[in-house]
Write a protein that holds these residues in place. Structure first.
Motif, PDB file in Angstrom:
ATOM      1  N   UNK A   1      50.451  33.284  41.841  1.00  0.00           N
ATOM      2  CA  UNK A   1      48.933  33.573  42.283  1.00  0.00           C
ATOM      3  C   UNK A   1      48.917  34.590  43.319  1.00  0.00           C
ATOM      4  N   UNK A   2      49.626  35.664  43.513  1.00  0.00           N
ATOM      5  CA  UNK A   2      49.495  36.789  44.142  1.00  0.00           C
ATOM      6  C   UNK A   2      48.692  37.644  43.357  1.00  0.00           C
ATOM      7  N   UNK A   3      47.445  37.476  43.168  1.00  0.00           N
ATOM      8  CA  UNK A   3      46.523  38.357  42.211  1.00  0.00           C
ATOM      9  C   UNK A   3      45.113  37.873  42.897  1.00  0.00           C
ATOM     10  N   UNK A   4      44.271  38.930  42.898  1.00  0.00           N
ATOM     11  CA  UNK A   4      42.552  38.917  43.111  1.00  0.00           C
ATOM     12  C   UNK A   4      42.152  39.848  42.247  1.00  0.00           C
ATOM     13  N   UNK A   5      41.002  39.152  41.641  1.00  0.00           N
ATOM     14  CA  UNK A   5      40.191  39.944  40.615  1.00  0.00           C
ATOM     15  C   UNK A   5      39.282  40.861  41.299  1.00  0.00           C
ATOM     16  N   UNK A   6      39.644  42.071  41.644  1.00  0.00           N
ATOM     17  CA  UNK A   6      38.722  42.898  42.508  1.00  0.00           C
ATOM     18  C   UNK A   6      39.484  44.480  42.317  1.00  0.00           C
ATOM     19  N   UNK A   7      38.614  45.500  42.662  1.00  0.00           N
ATOM     20  CA  UNK A   7      38.902  46.799  42.493  1.00  0.00           C
ATOM     21  C   UNK A   7      38.718  47.676  43.723  1.00  0.00           C
ATOM     22  N   UNK A   8      39.008  47.179  45.150  1.00  0.00           N
ATOM     23  CA  UNK A   8      38.682  47.758  46.176  1.00  0.00           C
ATOM     24  C   UNK A   8      39.444  48.903  46.388  1.00  0.00           C
ATOM     25  N   UNK A   9      39.233  50.062  46.973  1.00  0.00           N
ATOM     26  CA  UNK A   9      40.030  51.041  47.177  1.00  0.00           C
ATOM     27  C   UNK A   9      40.664  50.938  48.645  1.00  0.00           C
ATOM     28  N   UNK A  10      41.086  52.124  49.143  1.00  0.00           N
ATOM     29  CA  UNK A  10      41.741  52.142  50.609  1.00  0.00           C
ATOM     30  C   UNK A  10      40.828  51.316  51.512  1.00  0.00           C
ATOM     31  N   UNK A  11      41.210  50.513  52.443  1.00  0.00           N
ATOM     32  CA  UNK A  11      42.410  50.304  52.788  1.00  0.00           C
ATOM     33  C   UNK A  11      43.063  49.126  52.184  1.00  0.00           C
ATOM     34  N   UNK A  12      42.040  48.463  51.331  1.00  0.00           N
ATOM     35  CA  UNK A  12      42.715  47.280  50.836  1.00  0.00           C
ATOM     36  C   UNK A  12      43.671  47.487  49.498  1.00  0.00           C
ATOM     37  N   UNK A  13      43.627  48.671  48.967  1.00  0.00           N
ATOM     38  CA  UNK A  13      44.552  49.060  47.964  1.00  0.00           C
ATOM     39  C   UNK A  13      44.659  48.097  46.641  1.00  0.00           C
ATOM     40  N   UNK A  14      43.739  47.913  46.118  1.00  0.00           N
ATOM     41  CA  UNK A  14      43.846  46.894  45.060  1.00  0.00           C
ATOM     42  C   UNK A  14      44.589  47.567  43.864  1.00  0.00           C
ATOM     43  N   UNK A  15      44.940  48.713  43.848  1.00  0.00           N
ATOM     44  CA  UNK A  15      45.751  49.200  42.889  1.00  0.00           C
ATOM     45  C   UNK A  15      46.947  48.696  42.667  1.00  0.00           C
ATOM     46  N   UNK A  16      47.494  48.237  43.823  1.00  0.00           N
ATOM     47  CA  UNK A  16      48.953  47.515  43.628  1.00  0.00           C
ATOM     48  C   UNK A  16      49.092  46.324  43.046  1.00  0.00           C
TER      49      UNK A  16
END
Length: 730
Positions: free
Chosen positions: A603-618
């Motif tokens: 469940x370590x997942x979120x449906x989002x695409x925020x950049x720095x500093x949330x760093x959704x790319x990981x």
């Protein structure tokens, strides 16, 4: 706190479709609602495949506030009239224990015995809850394969994404062909005109616009083997600019990348390492990106990587009858091999200079690329020198050295298996390779076949805890393909069905049988997935874009069919948090990223695409490696008898085949039918608002004057209802 996993408005409306059809068709069954705790492959199942719905009671995690207590049995119901097609008891996973990776208590509803094509949903009569609708059909995955393959078209660099090849919402001009970009690319540490090279083409690697040679190793290996395994699946009608040229469209797409790799090769055979920007500049859409682009120098690793790929591609293009191109690739492979052998240890560490990630690989990986190059060159040329290298070095490959098959060396293991299958391979070496792989898959690694046979994973797509890292969907795809390779190479004939079912479990995971309930492909509501990914990290489909951000909120959302990175229990806010993020410290609030923080692994997942500093790319960044692993896996479950051009969601009622699209509709609607009939629309109040004749073939209907909302359609002929379904008008 509002539950974090939401669906776009159009999808939420469509989730009431089954209940609305039941009401308007005069049935007396109770209205039911879609419950996210009943998880199915949202596209569906082939008739003869294993079919298992997972029913979850969330105990731990963000959804623990929505417990679910199922009855003792479930039903399979038809979407056309809510009639019961099949009933079976549900079975508690592991005696009712909580599955640690998901935090869920789980039951399985196995409806494998039911094999009748049609449209269905799983229904729990005790709770009056339903799953998302899905299809049982021999060709159920054809359109999904089509959409997923087209991701590479949208990732093309330097090529226009023009209508009709691009859907209108995702049309764009050619990118990175401006001043000091890929047509006039300069060396990263010498920007003078003397270093200018035309390095246009290829694919953007991931959510950024950089292009890395070393990172092409896995995706091209997967795509070329996907073609080799099932060449008849890959037809010439994927609606690419090259479609209709007599070459399978998968190879046309691969050629787009190979042509770029050929441009990256210098006259001496060496291969340049990277093309990208010297900062994190990007723009949306790609054609708007005007940042200067530079390239990195030739390296040993890039040259061995390109050699391996050129040689493997030479074999596949020759098999497809493309002899001249195959010869070009064969020569390029030999030249790259010769240079890299003569120049060992040439490296380029690009961090902080070019690109968004370090492209250099370690010594073990360089050796593995060299080994793969020798295998593929031997297959392409038959020259004994390359076989001699393989025979002298195969014991140093980790599969043989460790006796351990695992998904982080999928491409390396594939090179070994490929060699072992060659008719002119050294028999003793081939036998040792087959034995090492088979033993690890069959028995000595509990994460492989034993995990499937022992029901280790409640969601039927097992990876060990430590294997769930950044890019876990890539790893899931590779593990599924490892099971598939056991079937392809006939390594354990007595367990073929189990390996196939194990691989299919990973397909089902991608399509919604997972603890998030998401279909891990983007924007697939119009292609059969009611709860697909709404957004993911990508420079084009960027956070805040009015056109291409969240599906159902922005005008278009992201293009369909992208596979995001996947669950990542190692996710963390950027190291600048909580007080050193240059005015963005407010985004460091842990509650805003929980999930993925503080969750069970799956469940370590979120449906989002925020950049720095949330760093959704990981968590959510798509990549060509993730996509290729999934595409190869899915292609294993598409029969050559199913044309890629099969209509989306073919539905058969009284041998009637039809398609209604687009859905959602705006101004026009097309009905594709195999006979003359009448098409009627009924609004949510049960009023027939339109009936029009349709012909065999395509009929276009004007719906611009209809109010927005949900409609039921009926297709009739001589008073017989041929089909019933739902349509959203926007």
């Amino acid at each position: 706190m509002e539950r974090p996993h939401t669906t776009p408005k159009a999808t939420r409306i469509k989730q009431t479709c089954t209940a609305l059809i039941v009401g308007l068709c005069g049935q007396t069954a109770q209205a039911q609602v879609v419950d996210a705790n009943i998880r199915i492959d949202q596209f569906g199942y082939r008739p003869d495949d294993r079919k298992v719905a997972v029913i979850a009671n969330p105990i731990i995690g963000y959804d623990s506030g929505t417990p679910y207590s199922p009855g003792t049995s479930c039903e399979l119901r038809r979407t056309t009239d809510a009639s019961v097609a099949f009933t079976a008891p549900i079975i508690a996973w592991n005696g009712g224990a909580t599955h640690a990776q998901s935090g869920d208590q789980v039951w399985w509803f196995d409806f494998t015995a039911f094999d009748q094509p049609g449209s269905y949903y799983v229904f729990d009569p005790t709770t009056n809850a339903a799953s998302h609708p899905f299809t049982i059909d021999p060709c159920v995955y054809v359109d999904v394969l089509h959409q997923a393959a087209r991701m590479f078209f949208y990732q093309r660099c330097g090529a226009p994404k023009a209508v009709p090849f691009a859907e209108a919402g995702w049309a764009d001009g050619p990118c990175h062909i401006g001043a000091l970009q890929d047509l006039d690319c300069r060396l990263y540490n010498d920007l003078s005109a003397s270093t200018s090279k035309n390095l246009s083409g290829g694919w953007h690697d991931a959510g950024d616009y950089n292009k890395y040679v070393n990172f092409t190793f896995e995706p091209l290996t997967d795509l070329l083997h996907a073609y080799a395994e099932h060449p008849l699946v890959w037809t010439d009608d994927l609606n690419l600019p090259e479609s209709g040229n007599g070459v399978p469209d998968l190879l046309d797409e691969v050629k787009h990348e190979l042509d770029w790799l050929l441009k990256m090769q210098n006259n001496d055979g060496s291969v340049l390492s990277i093309v990208g920007v010297s900062n994190f500049a990007s723009a949306s859409p790609p054609s708007a990106d005007a940042a200067q682009r530079v390239y990195g120098p030739a390296t040993t690793a890039a040259s061995f990587t390109a050699s391996a790929l050129f040689a493997l591609a030479a074999v596949q293009f020759a098999n497809a009858g493309q002899t001249a191109y195959a010869n070009t690739l064969r020569v390029a492979a030999g030249n790259a091999w010769d240079w890299a052998n003569a120049h060992p240890g040439v490296v380029f560490y690009n961090t902080g200079t070019v690109g968004a990630g370090e492209q250099e690989i370690n010594a073990d990986q360089v050796f593995a690329r060299k080994f793969a190059a020798a295998v593929h060159l031997f297959a392409a040329t038959g020259i004994p020198t390359y076989r001699n290298y393989v025979d002298a070095n195969y014991q140093q490959m980790h599969l043989v050295q460790w006796g351990f098959a695992y998904p982080f060396e999928s491409a390396e293991q594939e090179a070994l298996l490929y060699y072992a299958a060659l008719s002119n391979a050294t028999p003793s070496v081939a036998s040792a390779i087959r034995s090492a792989y088979t033993t690890s898959m069959q028995s000595t690694n509990s994460d492989n076949l034993p995990a499937y046979l022992n029901h280790t994973d409640a969601y039927r797509a097992h990876l060990s805890d430590q294997d769930h890292v950044w890019g876990s969907n890539t790893t899931k795809g590779h593990k599924g393909n490892m099971h598939g390779s056991m079937v392809r190479y006939a390594l354990d004939p007595g367990n073929v069905q189990s390996y196939s079912e194990a691989a299919l479990g990973f397909v089902n995971y991608f399509h919604g049988v997972n603890p998030t309930g998401f279909c891990f492909l983007s924007n697939m509501g119009a292609h059969g997935a009611e709860n697909s990914i709404n957004e993911f990290y990508h420079a084009w489909f960027t956070d805040g874009s009015a056109l291409w951000d969240r599906a159902g909120v922005s005008t278009y959302g992201a293009a369909p069919g992208y596979v995001p990175g996947g669950v990542n229990p190692t996710y963390a806010l950027d190291g600048c948090c909580p007080t050193n993020c240059a005015g963005l410290n407010a985004l460091c609030t842990a509650a805003d990223v929980s999930p993925p923080l503080g969750q069970p692994i799956l469940k370590s997942y979120k449906d989002w695409n925020a950049g720095w500093p949330q760093n959704s790319w990981t968590i959510t960044e798509a990549g060509i490696y993730t996509q290729a692993a999934y595409l190869r896996l899915l292609s294993r479950f598409v029969s050559p008898a199913c044309s890629i051009a099969t209509p989306v969601h073919p539905v058969q009622t009284s041998a009637f085949v039809y398609r209604v699209f687009p859905d959602p509709a705006i101004d026009q609607l097309t009905v594709q039918s195999d006979r003359t009939a009448t098409f009627c629309l009924i609004d949510a109040m049960g009023r027939t608002v339109r009936c029009r004749p349709i012909i065999s073939g395509n009929t276009t209907l004007d719906v611009s004057d209809l109010a927005k909302g949900l409609y039921v359609y009926r297709i009739l002929a001589a008073e017989e209802v041929l089909a019933t379904g739902c349509l959203v008008k926007q």
